[in-house]
Design an enzyme around this catalytic site. Structure first.
Site, PDB file in Angstrom:
ATOM      1  N   SER A 110      10.763 -16.679 -25.260  1.00 44.88           N
ATOM      2  CA  SER A 110      10.468 -15.451 -25.977  1.00 44.88           C
ATOM      3  C   SER A 110      10.679 -14.171 -25.160  1.00 44.88           C
ATOM      4  CB  SER A 110       9.025 -15.479 -26.471  1.00 44.88           C
ATOM      5  OG  SER A 110       8.129 -15.467 -25.374  1.00 44.88           O
ATOM      6  N   LYS A 133       7.618  -6.910 -20.492  1.00 41.94           N
ATOM      7  CA  LYS A 133       7.610  -7.543 -21.819  1.00 41.94           C
ATOM      8  C   LYS A 133       6.536  -6.902 -22.682  1.00 41.94           C
ATOM      9  CE  LYS A 133       7.376 -12.216 -23.847  1.00 41.94           C
ATOM     10  NZ  LYS A 133       7.208 -13.656 -23.543  1.00 41.94           N
ATOM     11  N   SER A 184       9.141 -19.569 -21.784  1.00 41.85           N
ATOM     12  CA  SER A 184       9.586 -18.241 -22.228  1.00 41.85           C
ATOM     13  C   SER A 184      10.096 -17.309 -21.139  1.00 41.85           C
ATOM     14  CB  SER A 184       8.461 -17.546 -22.994  1.00 41.85           C
ATOM     15  OG  SER A 184       8.341 -18.122 -24.268  1.00 41.85           O
TER      16      SER A 184
END
Lengths: 128, 509
Positions: free
Chosen positions: B157, B82, B181
């Site tokens: 996210s 990420k 997330s």
């Protein structure tokens, strides 16, 4: 359900937010029209949090971390190799020698110079 | 190509092939890079693909193997990271214009661990700006689509990481989970994701959002692969002052344990939080499967979790407003030209997107003089009450069960104009963050929803549903053990759908 999109609860406990003041504290500049929109959105978010005020929290210890007994550790106070200064400085927008540069904070005589002029000068001097 | 393609295989299977010398790390990495080239235009999971670095690392791993050396637990496996986790020398944008060109000067501890164990970092994945969002639509740098239905969000996210795994672009990925997330996008894309106990995995090198809630967690196609990543990233790190110094078990080993006899509680409050019919049906079937596996299931009550979302949306923005004050143009990333220091701060901070601005405002308000006690302090006290509820429940139960999300993946744009409806997507996941508990999302079925065609041919779309298993602090073992047992029972059905979806993605059109 605490948060229901749409229906406002009237806001018995919810103060009217002074968005300009809060924006100033947050170092955010709200553009024309943005303040009203922000006001509406924050107000409705806070109104949906009204239910929190129905809880009796008297005598309850606050939790600032994730669980009981979790303690922040401190580093031992000793010299050791860390991140190399130059590697860190590579990500800084404006550097002179090994200093982080920012616009002049105090006013001297004469008109203040533009940041990009100063930066250009440093770059020329540093051969960058 | 299809079922037997390398890109459709799980990490554990790829590792076996590489160890047996049947394929090389280079072949594996090339297969995934080709897959990325093929489907990325439809998915948009990556902000950056590290082709050359990845291939170079794969060749190094192959050399190690050829010379009889151990290449590490992950030797040759591609991993996506990420974009709020630092990989030295690579851009680390956090999905923000603020850091669009910022190059990380060091490796996060988890990234260093991945490299030490022979992983091949293959790219950085898209995310909501500074991890604030539940759909990845708040990214300032790109659009990620749900591989199951391109009109829908992948969740967020960590939407890029979850979509990349689901699409077969990478077998393993890292995300971060502050309020769901990792778990919510895993649920939306039909893969498995774990939020570890707070303190289990080092946060050093993770761009901070809400420091008392953030944890880095693995995303993979199944529980076994999640365990493999957990074995690598868990453990004490003196660079993170909240990292816990306690023994780490071998998570892969727990898979041989039986889940029979475990006691599971189902908090009744979780099924009233706007849970859709399809999700509820899948969840109820999951409970039956768990019972058949010998897990005792009983309804329970966590009365305080109805306040969790409100509590979270005060605490997380409050911490974020403080953490994000560092993005002022002085030390990192973007700097706007200005005559004065203050003007520079203000103009630089114009580059935060709308959701980030909203949360900074909300958090600043909750911490401001006159409102601190009423908002932030009250929320911190409610957090204590929520933790007490969990503590009580775990005196009776080994694990708690709920759906991961109230609904399946929603449409792109459906919730962007209404922050409150977006926040609702987190209602079942935030409690674990507030209490610091480990929580797993594992695929448990599908909801069929209308495809929304132009009326001519209305077909049904299969959208994945996630089962959430929450455990006691530092008891990831029991959570993973139950998750693994459950997944074995549904794996054939879930993976048949996954393979079918992946094949469809690869087709032209």
């Amino acid at each position: 359900m605490p948060l229901k999109a749409g229906a406002g609860s009237g806001g018995k406990h919810t103060p009217k937010i002074d968005v300009k003041h809060v924006a100033r504290l947050a170092m955010l500049k709200l553009e024309d029209g943005e303040a009203e929109k922000m006001q509406r959105e924050l107000q409705s978010i806070l109104e949906h949090m009204e239910e929190l005020f129905s809880l009796d929290v008297k005598g309850v210890e606050p939790s600032f971390g994730s669980f009981d007994g979790a303690e922040l550790r401190l580093f031992p106070d000793e010299v050791r190799a860390g991140l190399c200064r130059n590697e860190f400085l590579r990500g800084v927008p404006a550097v002179r020698d090994s200093y982080v540069m920012v616009p002049r904070t105090g006013q001297e005589q004469g008109s203040p110079r533009k940041n990009n002029e100063i930066e250009g000068e440093w770059r020329a001097r540093d051969g960058r | 190509m299809g079922d037997n393609a390398l890109w459709n295989m799980k990490a554990s299977a790829l590792l076996e092939l590489m160890t047996a010398g049947e394929v090389s790390a280079t072949e594996v990495v090339e297969a995934f890079l080709d897959r990325i080239s093929e489907v990325e235009p439809k998915v948009g999971a990556f902000l950056e693909v590290m082709r050359e670095e990845g291939l170079a690392q794969a060749r190094r791993i192959d050399k190690l193997r050829q010379s009889g050396e151990y290449p590490g637990l992950l030797g040759g496996l591609p991993v996506a990271v990420k974009d709020n986790i630092c990989v030295a020398g690579a851009r680390c944008t956090s999905g923000s214009r603020m850091l669009a060109n910022w190059i990380a000067p060091y490796d996060a501890t988890v990234v260093r661990a991945l490299k030490e164990q022979g992983a091949v970092i293959i790219g950085k994945t898209n995310m909501d700006e500074f991890a604030m969002g539940s759909s990845t639509e708040n990214s300032a740098l790109g659009l990620t689509r749900n591989p199951w239905d391109p009109r829908r969000v992948p969740g967020g996210s960590s939407g890029g990481s979850a979509a990349a795994v689901a699409a077969g672009e990478v077998p393993l990925a890292l995300g971060s989970d502050t309020g769901g997330s990792v778990r919510q996008p895993a649920a939306f894309t039909g893969v498995t994701g774990l939020k570890p106990t707070y303190g289990r995995v080092s946060r050093y090198g993770l761009v901070a959002f809400a420091s008392s809630l953030d944890q880095i967690g693995p995303i993979a196609a199944d529980v076994k692969d999640v365990c493999l990543l957990m074995d690598v990233i868990s453990g004490f790190d003196e660079r993170d002052s909240t990292s816990e110094d306690r023994p780490v078990p071998s998570y892969s080993r727990v898979l041989s344990k039986s889940a029979r006899g475990l006691k599971a509680g189902v908090p009744k409050e979780c099924l009233t939080q706007g849970v859709s019919r399809g999700v509820r049906e899948c969840f109820e079937r999951a409970l039956e499967i768990l019972e058949d596996l010998g897990i005792g299931i009983k309804e329970t009550s966590l009365p305080m979790i109805r306040y969790a979302l409100d509590c979270y949306y005060i605490i997380a923005p409050a911490e974020a407003s403080s953490n994000l004050s560092r993005f002022d143009g002085v030390r990192y990333g973007l700097r706007a030209e200005a005559k004065s220091l203050e003007e520079m701060y203000m103009r630089t901070r114009r580059n935060f997107g709308p959701e980030v601005r909203r949360r900074i405002m909300l958090g600043t308000f909750a911490l401001s003089a006159g409102y601190y006690d009423a908002y932030y302090l009250r929320a911190a006290k409610v957090r204590t009450l929520i933790r007490r509820d969990f503590k009580r429940a775990f005196e009776e139960f080994d694990i708690l069960l709920s759906p991961t999300t109230p609904t399946t993946a929603f449409l792109l744009g459906e919730r962007t104009q209404d922050p409150l409806s977006m926040y609702m997507a987190d209602v079942l996941t935030v409690p674990a963050n507030l209490a610091g508990l480990p929580a797993l999302s594992v695929p448990c079925g599908f909801e069929d929803v209308p495809s929304g065609g132009n009326g001519e041919k209305e077909t049904l779309r299969r959208l994945p549903v996630g089962l959430q298993i929450t455990g006691r602090p530092f008891d990831e073992e029991t959570v993973l053990c139950a998750g693994y047992a459950f997944y074995q029972a549904v794996a054939a059905a879930v993976e048949a759908e996954l393979t079918c979806m992946r094949k469809g993605l690869g087709q032209v059109g």
